[in-house]
Design an enzyme around this catalytic site. Structure first.
Site, PDB file in Angstrom:
ATOM      1  N   HIS A 288      46.933 -39.045 -27.988  1.00 24.58           N
ATOM      2  CA  HIS A 288      47.617 -40.327 -27.807  1.00 24.58           C
ATOM      3  C   HIS A 288      48.731 -40.101 -26.794  1.00 24.58           C
ATOM      4  CE1 HIS A 288      49.894 -38.174 -30.858  1.00 24.58           C
ATOM      5  NE2 HIS A 288      50.938 -38.799 -30.377  1.00 24.58           N
TER       6      HIS A 288
ATOM      7  N   ASP B  29      54.118 -35.348 -15.655  1.00 21.69           N
ATOM      8  CA  ASP B  29      53.818 -36.786 -15.629  1.00 21.69           C
ATOM      9  C   ASP B  29      52.310 -37.025 -15.500  1.00 21.69           C
ATOM     10  OD1 ASP B  29      54.447 -39.638 -13.519  1.00 21.69           O
ATOM     11  OD2 ASP B  29      54.384 -39.499 -15.709  1.00 21.69           O
TER      12      ASP B  29
ATOM     13  N   GLU C 231      60.912 -39.772 -27.436  1.00 19.99           N
ATOM     14  CA  GLU C 231      59.445 -39.808 -27.488  1.00 19.99           C
ATOM     15  C   GLU C 231      58.964 -41.226 -27.750  1.00 19.99           C
ATOM     16  OE1 GLU C 231      57.396 -38.244 -31.016  1.00 19.99           O
ATOM     17  OE2 GLU C 231      56.245 -37.046 -29.616  1.00 19.99           O
TER      18      GLU C 231
HETATM   19  N1  LIG Z   1      59.343 -33.333 -35.894  1.00 20.71           N
HETATM   20  C1  LIG Z   1      58.481 -34.089 -35.187  1.00 20.71           C
HETATM   21  N2  LIG Z   1      57.651 -34.931 -35.821  1.00 20.71           N
HETATM   22  C2  LIG Z   1      56.797 -35.700 -35.099  1.00 20.71           C
HETATM   23  C3  LIG Z   1      56.758 -35.630 -33.707  1.00 20.71           C
HETATM   24  C4  LIG Z   1      57.631 -34.702 -33.038  1.00 20.71           C
HETATM   25  O1  LIG Z   1      57.617 -34.565 -31.797  1.00 20.71           O
HETATM   26  N3  LIG Z   1      58.467 -33.966 -33.828  1.00 20.71           N
HETATM   27  N4  LIG Z   1      55.893 -36.397 -32.995  1.00 20.71           N
HETATM   28  C5  LIG Z   1      55.044 -37.221 -33.611  1.00 20.71           C
HETATM   29  C6  LIG Z   1      54.043 -37.958 -32.801  1.00 20.71           C
HETATM   30  O2  LIG Z   1      54.119 -37.554 -31.462  1.00 20.71           O
HETATM   31  C7  LIG Z   1      53.998 -39.487 -32.858  1.00 20.71           C
HETATM   32  O3  LIG Z   1      53.263 -39.974 -31.800  1.00 20.71           O
HETATM   33  C8  LIG Z   1      55.333 -40.138 -32.961  1.00 20.71           C
HETATM   34  O4  LIG Z   1      55.390 -40.367 -34.309  1.00 20.71           O
HETATM   35  P1  LIG Z   1      55.954 -41.686 -34.999  1.00 20.71           P
HETATM   36  O5  LIG Z   1      57.389 -41.401 -35.301  1.00 20.71           O
HETATM   37  O6  LIG Z   1      55.049 -42.051 -36.096  1.00 20.71           O
HETATM   38  O7  LIG Z   1      55.914 -42.840 -33.959  1.00 20.71           O
HETATM   39  P2  LIG Z   1      56.892 -44.077 -34.055  1.00 20.71           P
HETATM   40  O8  LIG Z   1      56.797 -44.689 -35.425  1.00 20.71           O
HETATM   41  O9  LIG Z   1      58.227 -43.629 -33.645  1.00 20.71           O
HETATM   42  O10 LIG Z   1      56.314 -45.048 -32.960  1.00 20.71           O
HETATM   43  P3  LIG Z   1      54.912 -45.733 -33.048  1.00 20.71           P
HETATM   44  O11 LIG Z   1      54.299 -45.407 -31.702  1.00 20.71           O
HETATM   45  O12 LIG Z   1      55.211 -47.188 -33.239  1.00 20.71           O
HETATM   46  O13 LIG Z   1      54.144 -45.131 -34.187  1.00 20.71           O
HETATM   47  C9  LIG Z   1      55.022 -37.380 -35.060  1.00 20.71           C
HETATM   48  N5  LIG Z   1      55.972 -36.541 -35.749  1.00 20.71           N
HETATM   49 ZN    ZN Z   2      52.838 -38.319 -30.163  1.00 21.55          ZN
END
Ligand SMILES: Nc1nc2c(c(=O)[nH]1)N=C([C@H](O)[C@H](O)COP(=O)(O)OP(=O)(O)OP(=O)(O)O)CN2
Ligand code: ZN
Length: 134
Positions: free
Chosen positions: A40, A80, A123
């Site tokens: 993703h 990128d 992120e």
């Molecule tokens: N400690 C970490 N936990 C998670 C990370 C990370 O980099 N460090 N990254 C992810 C995933 O990359 C995920 O794509 C982002 O997770 P999430 O928080 O569920 O996404 P959001 O709810 O912020 O945004 P949406 O795109 O609306 O889901 C997971 N965990």
């Molecule tokens: Zn991610």
């Protein structure tokens, strides 16, 4: 007198959170939807904080043109529109944003015109990570 300069860069990249040390079921349990084998993407915001004396003539900590040229070569060209899992060091390290921030810090540390203080990586709209070298 020391001032801090903060500069933001935008990059889009895909990734899959997967640890080869674990089996498929454990990976799914740990990383959930982020373990999807097709990956993703994210529109990352990277902010670097640099510090240094303000030049008495130019009034600058460093020239943004120099920092942008360094970022173009060492950050944007490298990450990128890439699949992070295929770019070193993530061919052996889980591309979490913590690890991304650590790698970006390592990349910017040699910048010759100011001292790197901190890397901040957003992120998603809900999570961001900071790394300051320790
Ligand atoms: N400690 C970490 N936990 C998670 C990370 C990370 O980099 N460090 N990254 C992810 C995933 O990359 C995920 O794509 C982002 O997770 P999430 O928080 O569920 O996404 P959001 O709810 O912020 O945004 P949406 O795109 O609306 O889901 C997971 N965990
Ligand atoms: Zn991610």
């Amino acid at each position: 007198m020391k001032a801090h300069l903060n500069r933001r860069y935008h990059l889009s990249a895909s990734h899959r959170l997967h640890a080869p040390e674990y089996d498929e079921a454990t990976n799914r349990a740990i990383f959930g939807k982020c373990n999807n084998p097709f990956g993703h993407g994210h529109n990352y915001i990277v902010e670097v904080s640099m510090s240094g004396p303000v030049d008495p003539v130019t009034g600058m900590v460093c020239n943004l043109a120099d920092l942008d040229a360094f970022a173009a070569q060492h950050l944007l060209e490298r990450f990128d529109h890439q699949n992070l899992n295929t770019v070193a060091p993530f061919d052996g390290v889980v591309p979490t944003t913590e690890n991304f921030a650590i790698e970006i810090y390592r990349v910017f540390q040699p910048f010759p015109h100011a001292h790197l203080e901190r890397v901040h990586v957003e992120e998603t709209g809900n999570n961001s990570f900071d790394y300051a070298g320790q």
